[in-house]
Design an enzyme around this catalytic site. Sequence first.
Site, PDB file in Angstrom:
ATOM      1  N   LYS A  26       0.873  -1.190   0.000  1.00 45.55           N
ATOM      2  CA  LYS A  26       0.000   0.000   0.000  1.00 45.55           C
ATOM      3  C   LYS A  26       0.895   1.219   0.000  1.00 45.55           C
ATOM      4  O   LYS A  26       1.978   1.222   0.572  1.00 45.55           O
ATOM      5  CB  LYS A  26      -0.909   0.017   1.232  1.00 45.55           C
TER       6      LYS A  26
HETATM    7  N1  GLU Z   1      -7.355  -0.329  -2.806  1.00 49.16           N
HETATM    8  C1  GLU Z   1      -8.098  -1.529  -2.939  1.00 49.16           C
HETATM    9  C2  GLU Z   1      -8.086  -2.332  -1.655  1.00 49.16           C
HETATM   10  O1  GLU Z   1      -7.843  -1.813  -0.597  1.00 49.16           O
HETATM   11  C3  GLU Z   1      -7.712  -2.355  -4.146  1.00 49.16           C
HETATM   12  C4  GLU Z   1      -6.285  -2.762  -4.265  1.00 49.16           C
HETATM   13  C5  GLU Z   1      -5.957  -3.364  -5.616  1.00 49.16           C
HETATM   14  O2  GLU Z   1      -6.835  -3.516  -6.438  1.00 49.16           O
HETATM   15  O3  GLU Z   1      -4.778  -3.649  -5.803  1.00 49.16           O
HETATM   16  O4  GLU Z   1      -8.393  -3.484  -1.655  1.00 49.16           O
END
Ligand code: GLU
Length: 430
Positions: A121
């Site tokens: 992240k």
């Molecule tokens: N931001 C989204 C999550 O927290 C998607 C992450 C992604 O698709 O890589 O799951």
Amino acid sequence: MASESTRSGEGAGTDRSAPVSALETARRQLEHAAAELDLDPNVVERLKHPARVQRVSIPLERDDGTVEVLEGYRAQHDDVRGPFKGGIRFHPDVSEAECIGLAMWMTWKTAVMDLPLGGAKGGVVVNPKDLSENERERLTRRFAEELRDIVGPNTDVPAPDMGTDPQTMAWFMDAYSVQQGETTPGVVTGKPPEIGGSYGREEAPGYSVAIVVREACKYYDRPVEGATIAVQGFGSVGANAARLLESWGADIVAVSDVNGAAYDPEGLAVQEIPAHDETPEAVTDSDGDAITNEELLELDVDVLTPCAVGNAITGANASDIQADLVVEGANGPVTFAAESILQQRRIPVVPDILANAGGVTVSYFEWLQDINRRKWSRERVNEELEAEMMAAWESIRDEYERRDVSWRTAAYIVALSRVARAHELRGLWP
Ligand code: GLU
């Protein structure tokens, strides 16, 4: 375009006096679940830490010519099962610890879904609402340049998260592709479909929340038809979940955004209310009685789905929750302390790493389409999403029944077993 996860509901119903970091919550959840399994303690110790955190400073030229230096991060937690995967958020509360905690959750989320991906992240400490579109573009391109060495279709694949959207991903992909000298759509997911994005990606997190609400209702002998549901947060996740649930016959009795909530015990006409990102005043202007976000969280409903921000339900308000079931649409909306209280009160909490995993699942479909240069139809995406969600739900339900643990611990057991097994097979040390 709508951002992936709404900022609506921000500060609503949260205990700002005692903020709990995502990292603290993620580590406590890991320890709690690891105690249920006979795992190599070295592997567990390893999983408490990210593999790498990249910290960057980003000079942003504002439209008036002044330069502001912003802080950004990319936390890569674990890639034993495949490339790091997870969103990038633009939000004032972004911190290194938050990115690490959210990256850990991505590792469990991809493992719960049995996707050949790891967890990451990233984010920039900024309020995107304070930036013009040109400033957001410059910020995104510069952030992509700073991360160039550590991202890539086979190493780390970002996606949208709070405050970012398909356009952000288009700029990121373009900046990376220009630097690489070749169009590389697989470096990010959540792009617009015209440039390698997948149909159905935008709706996917909300759809998976709806599928999990439907299955959980069925599990507790309360069919989704006629169930009363309160949805905190009416951004992309909350709005898509509410609309799909309503089309299945549920009564969406309350929805909210950062400005407040609307309540109608007979059910709101959610198909007609635009999402917060499309029309910021839509929820508060809609029919239905005006109530506060705090009141929405405490409604006596069958299902409460917090789809706004982290830490919505804390030790301070968990005793006032009246819902029979909580399904987490946002990442980390229920703190560790809150979950213990809800558990004592016999209110089951179905966790985020299952419920909103539709986003990363369709991201995986998008990545496959990019690598294969072959587009899937929306029907195929939605059918495969349904199948993947059912497989994950069933494996978690089996652990839940077998071990008499919470839904979250059952999900962690499924995820941790897969991640730990991969570490065992590959060997922890080179
Ligand atoms: N931001 C989204 C999550 O927290 C998607 C992450 C992604 O698709 O890589 O799951």
